[in-house]
Design a protein around this motif. Structure first.
Motif, short mmCIF file in Angstrom:
data_model
loop_
_atom_site.label_atom_id
_atom_site.label_comp_id
_atom_site.label_asym_id
_atom_site.label_seq_id
_atom_site.Cartn_x
_atom_site.Cartn_y
_atom_site.Cartn_z
N TRP A 78 1.04 -1.12 -0.10
CA TRP A 78 -0.05 -0.14 0.04
C TRP A 78 0.83 1.21 0.21
O TRP A 78 1.64 1.65 0.95
CB TRP A 78 -0.84 0.08 1.34
N VAL A 79 0.97 1.96 -1.06
CA VAL A 79 1.74 2.93 -1.44
C VAL A 79 1.22 4.51 -1.01
O VAL A 79 -0.14 4.52 -1.64
CB VAL A 79 2.40 2.89 -2.82
N ARG A 80 1.82 5.03 -0.44
CA ARG A 80 1.43 6.43 0.12
C ARG A 80 1.95 7.54 -0.96
O ARG A 80 3.11 7.52 -1.13
CB ARG A 80 1.58 6.93 1.40
N GLN A 81 1.25 8.31 -1.49
CA GLN A 81 1.70 9.31 -2.53
C GLN A 81 1.28 10.69 -1.98
O GLN A 81 0.04 10.85 -1.71
CB GLN A 81 1.31 9.27 -3.91
N GLU A 82 2.31 11.56 -1.58
CA GLU A 82 2.11 12.88 -1.18
C GLU A 82 2.86 13.93 -2.11
O GLU A 82 4.02 13.56 -2.03
CB GLU A 82 2.62 13.00 0.30
N ASN A 83 2.42 14.69 -2.65
CA ASN A 83 2.93 15.71 -3.58
C ASN A 83 3.78 14.69 -4.66
O ASN A 83 3.01 13.95 -5.36
CB ASN A 83 3.86 16.56 -2.73
N ASP A 84 4.89 14.90 -4.90
CA ASP A 84 5.76 14.23 -5.90
C ASP A 84 6.42 13.01 -4.95
O ASP A 84 7.31 12.40 -5.49
CB ASP A 84 6.68 15.02 -6.57
N GLY A 85 6.16 12.72 -3.92
CA GLY A 85 7.02 11.67 -3.01
C GLY A 85 6.34 10.34 -2.81
O GLY A 85 4.91 10.47 -2.75
N PHE A 86 6.72 9.41 -2.58
CA PHE A 86 6.33 7.96 -2.52
C PHE A 86 6.58 7.22 -1.08
O PHE A 86 8.27 7.54 -0.73
CB PHE A 86 6.37 7.19 -3.64
N ASP A 87 5.85 6.58 -0.35
CA ASP A 87 6.39 5.96 0.78
C ASP A 87 5.54 4.68 0.73
O ASP A 87 4.37 4.58 0.30
CB ASP A 87 6.18 6.81 2.01
N ILE A 88 6.08 3.51 1.39
CA ILE A 88 5.36 2.20 1.75
C ILE A 88 4.31 2.45 3.11
O ILE A 88 5.03 2.73 4.12
CB ILE A 88 6.18 1.12 1.72
N LYS A 89 3.39 2.41 3.29
CA LYS A 89 2.41 2.20 4.47
C LYS A 89 2.29 0.91 5.06
O LYS A 89 2.18 0.93 6.08
CB LYS A 89 1.01 2.72 4.19
N LYS A 90 1.96 -0.03 4.16
CA LYS A 90 1.68 -1.45 4.68
C LYS A 90 1.97 -2.41 3.65
O LYS A 90 2.12 -2.17 2.53
CB LYS A 90 0.20 -1.57 4.77
N MET A 91 2.36 -3.82 3.96
CA MET A 91 2.86 -4.57 3.05
C MET A 91 2.07 -6.10 3.71
O MET A 91 2.14 -6.19 4.68
CB MET A 91 4.54 -4.84 3.53
N GLU A 92 1.66 -6.85 2.61
CA GLU A 92 0.92 -8.09 2.96
C GLU A 92 1.43 -8.98 2.07
O GLU A 92 1.71 -8.84 0.63
CB GLU A 92 -0.52 -7.91 2.48
N ILE A 93 2.01 -9.97 2.79
CA ILE A 93 2.75 -11.06 1.81
C ILE A 93 1.87 -12.47 2.15
O ILE A 93 1.77 -12.78 3.17
CB ILE A 93 4.16 -11.23 2.59
N THR A 94 1.50 -13.09 1.03
CA THR A 94 0.78 -14.22 1.17
C THR A 94 1.55 -15.39 0.30
O THR A 94 1.78 -15.17 -0.80
CB THR A 94 -0.70 -13.95 0.74
N CYS A 95 1.09 -16.61 0.83
CA CYS A 95 1.73 -17.82 0.05
C CYS A 95 0.42 -18.66 -0.15
O CYS A 95 -0.41 -18.86 0.98
CB CYS A 95 2.71 -18.56 1.32
N LYS A 96 0.47 -18.77 -1.54
CA LYS A 96 -0.83 -19.53 -1.54
C LYS A 96 -0.49 -20.93 -2.41
O LYS A 96 0.33 -20.95 -3.31
CB LYS A 96 -1.95 -19.05 -2.70
N ASP A 97 -1.40 -22.04 -2.21
CA ASP A 97 -1.15 -23.28 -3.13
C ASP A 97 -1.43 -23.17 -4.46
O ASP A 97 -2.14 -21.95 -5.02
CB ASP A 97 -1.64 -24.39 -2.24
N ARG A 98 -1.36 -24.23 -5.28
CA ARG A 98 -1.72 -23.94 -6.69
C ARG A 98 -3.26 -23.92 -6.90
O ARG A 98 -3.82 -23.44 -8.10
CB ARG A 98 -1.29 -25.33 -7.49
N TYR A 99 -4.10 -24.10 -5.82
CA TYR A 99 -5.47 -23.92 -6.05
C TYR A 99 -6.13 -22.59 -5.60
O TYR A 99 -7.11 -22.25 -5.63
CB TYR A 99 -6.30 -25.00 -5.32
N GLY A 100 -5.10 -21.68 -5.23
CA GLY A 100 -5.32 -20.34 -4.58
C GLY A 100 -5.79 -20.34 -3.05
O GLY A 100 -6.09 -19.62 -2.66
N GLN A 101 -5.64 -21.56 -2.46
CA GLN A 101 -5.83 -21.72 -1.00
C GLN A 101 -4.76 -21.01 -0.26
O GLN A 101 -3.71 -21.27 -0.44
CB GLN A 101 -6.13 -23.00 -0.61
#
Length: 143
Positions: A78-101
């Motif tokens: 989740w990237v925050r944009q303010e004026n011409d600058g960018f920063d990361i607010k939140k990060m979500e990492i997911t591992c899913k099997d071949r069926y999407g579970q």
């Protein structure tokens, strides 16, 4: 208030941390990091897309992909944009099997571009295989 990095610096920092694959910005605009964000920004300026009220947008990439028949690891920023600058607010990492579970999920909040983990650290947080230790003993019958 801290000065946020511009798009070039933002992209260089993420690439230096190992995130150098293909991305999607706002569930569209596929491509390399800088090109994907630039296309999204142009679409917002042309009226094709609307900016989010709080100035945030979603940036998605695969951290690990080895085909449809194997598990994959996806990272959402989740990237925050303010004026011409960018920063990361939140990060979500997911591992899913071949069926999407969902196999495992990790959510990191209150981040900044300098405090996000490297690619290897992010993969290690959700890797199912790193927790399993294979036995070094040979199993079977001995004669």
């Amino acid at each position: 208030m801290k000065q946020l990095p511009d798009l070039d610096t933002f992209a260089k920092i993420l690439i230096a941390k190992g995130f150098n694959g293909s991305f999607q910005t706002a569930v569209a605009y596929p491509g390399k990091l800088k090109e994907s964000i630039t296309e999204y920004m142009e679409a917002c300026n042309n009226g094709k897309e609307r900016y989010n009220r709080d100035g945030n947008f979603l940036l998605t990439t695969y951290l690990q992909w080895s085909g449809d028949d194997n598990p994959s690891i996806v990272c959402d920023f989740w990237v925050r944009q303010e004026n011409d600058g960018f920063d990361i607010k939140k990060m979500e990492i997911t591992c899913k099997d071949r069926y999407g579970q969902l196999l495992k999920k990790s959510e990191l909040k209150n981040l900044s571009i300098s405090s996000i983990p490297t690619l290897k650290e992010a993969i290690a947080q959700v890797s199912v295989f790193s927790q399993q230790k294979l036995s070094s003993q040979k199993r079977g019958f001995r004669m």
